[in-house]
Design an enzyme around this catalytic site. Structure first.
Site, short mmCIF file in Angstrom:
data_model
loop_
_atom_site.label_atom_id
_atom_site.label_comp_id
_atom_site.label_asym_id
_atom_site.label_seq_id
_atom_site.Cartn_x
_atom_site.Cartn_y
_atom_site.Cartn_z
CB VAL A 11 13.18 21.33 61.82
CG1 VAL A 11 14.48 21.59 61.49
CG2 VAL A 11 13.24 20.11 62.85
CB ALA A 30 27.77 32.31 55.04
CB ALA A 40 7.88 23.65 48.53
NE ARG A 42 3.58 16.91 51.47
CZ ARG A 42 4.08 15.62 52.26
NH1 ARG A 42 3.48 14.59 51.59
NH2 ARG A 42 4.85 15.68 53.14
CD GLU A 123 25.99 17.94 62.63
OE1 GLU A 123 27.40 18.14 62.27
OE2 GLU A 123 25.74 16.97 63.49
CB VAL A 126 21.85 11.87 64.06
CG1 VAL A 126 21.98 10.82 65.17
CG2 VAL A 126 21.72 10.55 62.83
N GLY A 181 6.21 18.31 71.84
CA GLY A 181 6.54 18.51 70.43
C GLY A 181 7.77 17.50 70.04
CE LYS A 199 16.45 10.77 65.87
NZ LYS A 199 15.79 10.90 66.91
#
Ligand code: HSE
Length: 422
Positions: A11, A30, A40, A42, A123, A126, A181, A199
């Site tokens: 995502v 916007a 960030a 890991r 948003e 789910v 995926g 969900k």
């Protein structure tokens, strides 16, 4: 608006691409520039961060003065939950796709956001790119919802569709869903119903104004569904889908995830492959179907971006539906549903009559049945029955009584039958 992203998975990749491709358009929508300050994760991946700073220290994002909004796309519960809590407490708005933390801690997180006067956007949590959260919290806010019925796990829908349409084997279809995926890191979350339960807990909280309570969702996976079940279901006019259902009854709210037979001519029956769909039944519109990609980088990033743009425009706060009075969440024992029963029996006279007697002794009426003329092997035949709706407890007792019959030579398989009215 200054943004930091935690996580660098599918995502986040979609979000980075859309931020890059649509920067100008987003700034107009916007009414300000969306500026990516830091990312960030890991683990570092070879992704273009567009000049944003990279760090392995995920929690450090919450302490940055140069960040207004944190986008949490890590998944999992421990570190992600800590980041979201710290960010909200530090007065930063948060967008998260994390269904697991919302399904369990949603009430606390929304309260935390309210206390610190910041927004929490969910948003993307789910059904990927389907704007179902906005539909429930804005578009349908005035409506009295009776029922939410969702195909909300793309992996399960892909597997069941492939078994049904191409005669694929379960394992092959799962491997293909993984390669696309769509599957969770641990695919047992998909095929065991956990992902859909997360969900459904979120959808139910928003549709009915009840607490986020994943622990109260009854969850059953699809691993026991066989190609024979799919074939018999079709002969009886149904297909098999993995559904998440929440329903208002006179006693309270049902929340359940399980495979179900649904009529072949229903709206949800046409949803195949990895697609998701959520059907809302309410007293004003009748039935609405929201259909689209339930996962995937760009589709889910569309939902993340909608929250970010809403934040920038100042129309960001999710107002939870108030239920008026406390409505109980019902256990599965309180559910009433019809059932498909596949009963492996010895092919001998009187067996069907015995089965019909047991069902009638438990107050169960038969709607349809199939009995093969010839034994498939060793004088064994399956008898397949579809019943009228009955209380769960009566069905459990009837199944136990059928199982105890000497002529029954294997496990009695039971799949619920749902008529979602659309
Ligand atoms: N694993 C999920 C699915 C996708 O198969 O639908 C993310 O929610």
């Amino acid at each position: 608006m200054r943004i930091a992203i935690a996580g660098l998975g599918t995502v986040a990749g979609g979000l980075l691409a859309l931020l890059r491709e649509s920067a100008q358009n987003l700034a107009v929508r916007a009414d300000c520039r969306l500026e990516l300050i830091a990312v960030a994760s890991r683990t570092r991946r070879d992704v273009d961060l567009g000049g944003a700073e990279f760090t392995h220290d995920v929690l450090s994002l919450a302490g940055r003065d140069d960040v207004d909004v944190i986008v949490e796309l890590m998944g999992g519960e421990g570190l992600a939950l800590e980041l979201v809590e710290r960010a909200l407490t530090a007065g930063k708005s948060v967008v998260t796709a994390n269904k697991a933390i919302l399904a369990t801690h949603g009430d606390r997180l929304f309260a935390l956001a309210e206390r610190h006067n910041v927004a929490l956007g969910i948003e993307a949590s789910v059904a990927g790119g389907i704007p179902i959260i906005a539909a429930l919290t804005r578009s349908l806010v005035a409506n009295s919802i009776d029922r939410v019925t969702g195909i909300i796990n793309g992996t399960c829908n892909y597997i069941l569709s492939a078994m049904s349409d191409q005669g694929a084997k379960f394992e092959d279809a799962l491997a293909r869903a993984q390669s696309l995926g769509y599957a969770e890191a641990d695919p047992r979350f998909d095929v065991g119903g956990v992902d859909a339960a997360h969900k459904l807990a979120i959808l139910t909280a928003l549709a009915f104004g009840v607490p986020f309570n994943k622990a109260a969702v009854y969850a059953e996976g699809i691993t026991a569904v066989t190609p024979d079940d799919i074939t018999y279901a079709r002969e009886l006019g149904y297909c098999i889908k993995q559904l998440g259902i929440s329903r208002r009854t006179a006693k309270g709210i049902e929340m359940r995830v399980h495979p179900a037979l649904i009529p072949l001519d229903s709206m949800l029956a046409s949803v195949s492959g990895v697609m998701n769909a959520v059907q809302i039944n309410d007293q004003a519109t009748g039935a609405l179907l929201f259909y689209g990609p339930g996962a995937g980088g760009r589709a889910t990033a569309s939902s993340v971006l909608s929250d970010l743009v809403s934040f920038a425009r100042g129309d960001s706060v999710i107002r939870r539906r108030q239920s008026g009075s406390a409505v109980p969440l019902l256990p599965i024992e309180a559910v009433e549903s019809a059932a498909y029963l596949r009963i492996p029996v010895i092919d001998q006279p009187g067996v069907f009559a015995r089965i019909a007697t047991i069902l009638s002794e438990h107050g169960i009426s038969i709607e349809g049945a199939i009995q093969r003329e010839r034994a498939i092997a060793d004088h064994k035949v399956p008898i397949v029955v579809v019943t009228q709706p009955v209380p769960e407890t009566a069905m459990n007792k009837a199944v136990a009584a059928l199982q105890a019959l000497p002529a029954v030579v294997g496990t009695v398989r039971r799949i619920r039958v749902e008529h979602a009215g659309g």
